[in-house]
Design an enzyme around this catalytic site. Structure first.
Site, PDB file in Angstrom:
ATOM      1  N   CYS A 122      16.687  -3.209   5.995  1.00  0.00           N
ATOM      2  CA  CYS A 122      15.549  -3.237   5.077  1.00  0.00           C
ATOM      3  C   CYS A 122      15.849  -3.990   3.784  1.00  0.00           C
ATOM      4  CB  CYS A 122      15.103  -1.808   4.757  1.00  0.00           C
ATOM      5  SG  CYS A 122      14.693  -0.843   6.230  1.00  0.00           S
ATOM      6  N   HIS A 268      10.942  -1.809  -1.303  1.00  0.00           N
ATOM      7  CA  HIS A 268      10.858  -1.698   0.156  1.00  0.00           C
ATOM      8  C   HIS A 268       9.867  -0.594   0.505  1.00  0.00           C
ATOM      9  CE1 HIS A 268      11.679  -0.920   4.262  1.00  0.00           C
ATOM     10  NE2 HIS A 268      12.470   0.117   4.063  1.00  0.00           N
ATOM     11  N   ASN A 299       6.668   1.205   7.699  1.00  0.00           N
ATOM     12  CA  ASN A 299       7.957   0.631   7.354  1.00  0.00           C
ATOM     13  C   ASN A 299       8.256  -0.523   8.303  1.00  0.00           C
ATOM     14  OD1 ASN A 299      10.682   0.005   7.015  1.00  0.00           O
ATOM     15  ND2 ASN A 299      11.355   2.129   6.916  1.00  0.00           N
TER      16      ASN A 299
END
Length: 343
Positions: A122, A268, A299
């Protein structure tokens, strides 16, 4: 005395254009609830996620990347032939070699651009952005295409109550090019490998060669499961909230600015509770626009920051020239934060 001629690049670098691609299929929480014992209210309260996008067979890692990249190149005002390097961050391209970046570079019509993949979870977009900035300033490429792309639906265990609702698919891309002024700040990045087990793939690929089913995960029907991403939710939450707020503050200090100087915060998009906690810990002023793309995109790992950036600009919540703090963090555990001027 060295005989090597010094590199000649640009004084600084900047993000020139951004593009994104979200798969056509929108998946609400109700679909996730078909395989886990939970509720829409619980998912929203724990993560903020309402929907996510899942890719079709045709929406491959390469295909999504090409769509997002085409938009970013058009937005930057250059042509594909001017791209000197293509950097792709992904953990969901399942061919070990060649790098998917080479296919993307070819199909976009670049002129034999350097092309490679990186695996930084990520934080991958931040890693790619830092590499691109270095290439532009060093002079090895005038324009660099940075792509964050994932098909995390391929790595999701739909029977895992802790993660089934988290992940989505998509691609985000930016073009990084030369600048006469600093528009990408110093990167604060690093890793904490002692915490690697908190986010990981359930089974390494080589276990599937052995043929011993006892070593492989099985689903509720007794069939062998494909590897998936698993995580220790509470440990990851605590690390992200407390440690990443410190990293974000360090990135602000490295860029020589304060929270009052910010216009936009693009963390993020892992979990809205993490985002809210970071906003509170950083004491961001009310005028700072905060990306909350996680609500409808979930996500998307390496794709989450450029996708959120693209949406903020498209909706007018952020504008060209705004000063933005971006921070990515995830499996590794790895992290990267910097301050940028939005294209």
């Amino acid at each position: 005395m060295s005989k090597i001629r010094p590199s000649k690049g640009a004084p600084y670098a900047r993000i020139m254009g951004v593009g994104g691609y979200r798969p056509t299929r929108v998946v609400p929480n109700e679909v996730i609830l078909e395989t886990i014992d939970s509720s829409d209210e619980w998912i929203r309260s724990r993560s903020g996620i309402e929907t996510r996008h899942w890719a079709s067979d045709e929406e491959t890692v390469a295909a999504m990347s090409i769509e997002a990249s085409g938009k970013a190149i058009a937005d930057s005002g250059i042509t594909a032939e001017q791209i000197g390097a293509v950097v792709v961050s992904t953990v969901s391209h399942f061919s070990q070699t060649p790098a998917v970046a080479t296919e993307i570079a070819d199909k976009l019509g670049t002129n034999k651009a350097a092309a490679f993949d990186i695996s930084a979870g990520c934080a991958g977009f931040g890693y790619g952005l830092t590499l691109a900035k270095g290439m532009v300033v060093e002079g090895s490429a005038e324009y660099v295409l940075v792509i964050g792309v994932e098909r995390l639906s391929d790595l999701t265990d739909l029977e895992d109550r802790a993660t089934a609702f988290l992940f989505g698919d998509g691609a985000g891309a930016v073009v990084v090019g030369p600048s006469q002024e600093p528009h990408i700040g110093p990167t604060v990045w690093g890793s904490e490998g002692d915490k690697a087990d908190t986010i990981k793939q359930t089974v390494p690929w080589d276990k599937y060669r052995i043929g011993d089913v006892s070593q492989l995960p099985l689903d509720s029907k007794g069939d062998i499961k494909f590897p998936a991403i698993t995580q220790e939710g509470q440990a990851v939450f605590r690390w992200a909230v407390f440690e990443m707020a410190k990293v974000a503050q360090q990135a602000l200090e490295a860029a020589g600015i304060t929270p009052d100087d910010l216009d936009v915060f693009i963390p993020h998009q892992a979990n809205e509770r993490i985002i809210d906690s970071m906003v509170k810990t950083l004491k961001l002023p009310e005028h700072v626009t905060v990306a909350r793309d996680v609500r409808t995109t979930g996500n998307t790992s390496a794709a989450s920051i450029p996708l959120a950036m693209e949406r903020l600009l498209a909706t007018g919540e952020a504008k060209s020239g705004d000063t933005a703090l971006v921070i990515g963090f995830g499996a590794g555990l790895v992290y990267a934060a910097t301050v940028v001027t939005l294209p």
